[in-house]
Design a protein around this motif. Sequence first.
Motif, short mmCIF file in Angstrom:
data_model
loop_
_atom_site.label_atom_id
_atom_site.label_comp_id
_atom_site.label_asym_id
_atom_site.label_seq_id
_atom_site.Cartn_x
_atom_site.Cartn_y
_atom_site.Cartn_z
N ASN A 2 -16.43 15.80 69.57
CA ASN A 2 -17.28 15.34 70.67
C ASN A 2 -18.75 15.45 70.25
OD1 ASN A 2 -17.93 18.05 70.88
ND2 ASN A 2 -16.50 18.41 72.56
N GLU A 3 -19.61 15.04 71.15
CA GLU A 3 -21.05 14.98 70.85
C GLU A 3 -21.63 16.37 70.61
OE1 GLU A 3 -24.40 13.07 69.90
OE2 GLU A 3 -22.53 12.09 70.44
N ASN A 4 -21.13 17.36 71.34
CA ASN A 4 -21.63 18.73 71.19
C ASN A 4 -21.32 19.26 69.78
OD1 ASN A 4 -22.81 21.15 71.91
ND2 ASN A 4 -20.92 21.97 72.77
N ASP A 5 -20.11 18.95 69.27
CA ASP A 5 -19.75 19.39 67.91
C ASP A 5 -20.66 18.76 66.87
OD1 ASP A 5 -17.72 20.97 68.89
OD2 ASP A 5 -16.15 19.47 68.53
N LEU A 8 -24.00 20.52 66.92
CA LEU A 8 -23.92 21.84 66.29
C LEU A 8 -23.82 21.71 64.76
CD1 LEU A 8 -21.50 23.70 68.73
CD2 LEU A 8 -23.92 24.15 68.35
#
Length: 130
Positions: A2-5, A8
Amino acid sequence: MNENDNILLEQFFKEAAMPPLEDDGFSERVMQRLPRRSNWLVHLWTLFCVGVAMAIFIQTQGWKALASYAMLFLTHVEVLVRTLPTMLDLSAIDLSGLMPQTSILEIVLSLMVLMVLSVIGLTRWVSRWA
């Protein structure tokens, strides 16, 4: 992912990246001092050694030895392939008490060892003449 990964991962790699080292032109000077031409003597020596190896191979008729090693290897493979079905079905073997069942395993292992030794012998022979 996902975008959060992704965010990070990008942040992690930005933190782990090393800044370029300043060498005041040292790398450039080293590259200029390296010889630009290849060493022709090394190539000539390699060519000479390959020619000598080929001459020895032809003089000793090395193809006959290679053919005999190939036939020996193929014979070992053929014996293994022909005896494999009887080894898998131990009930079909009637040896009338002459040979215990563990001897079959020893025979199979011996054949495999012979195959490995013939391959090792071939590679040693090739490396000796190469």
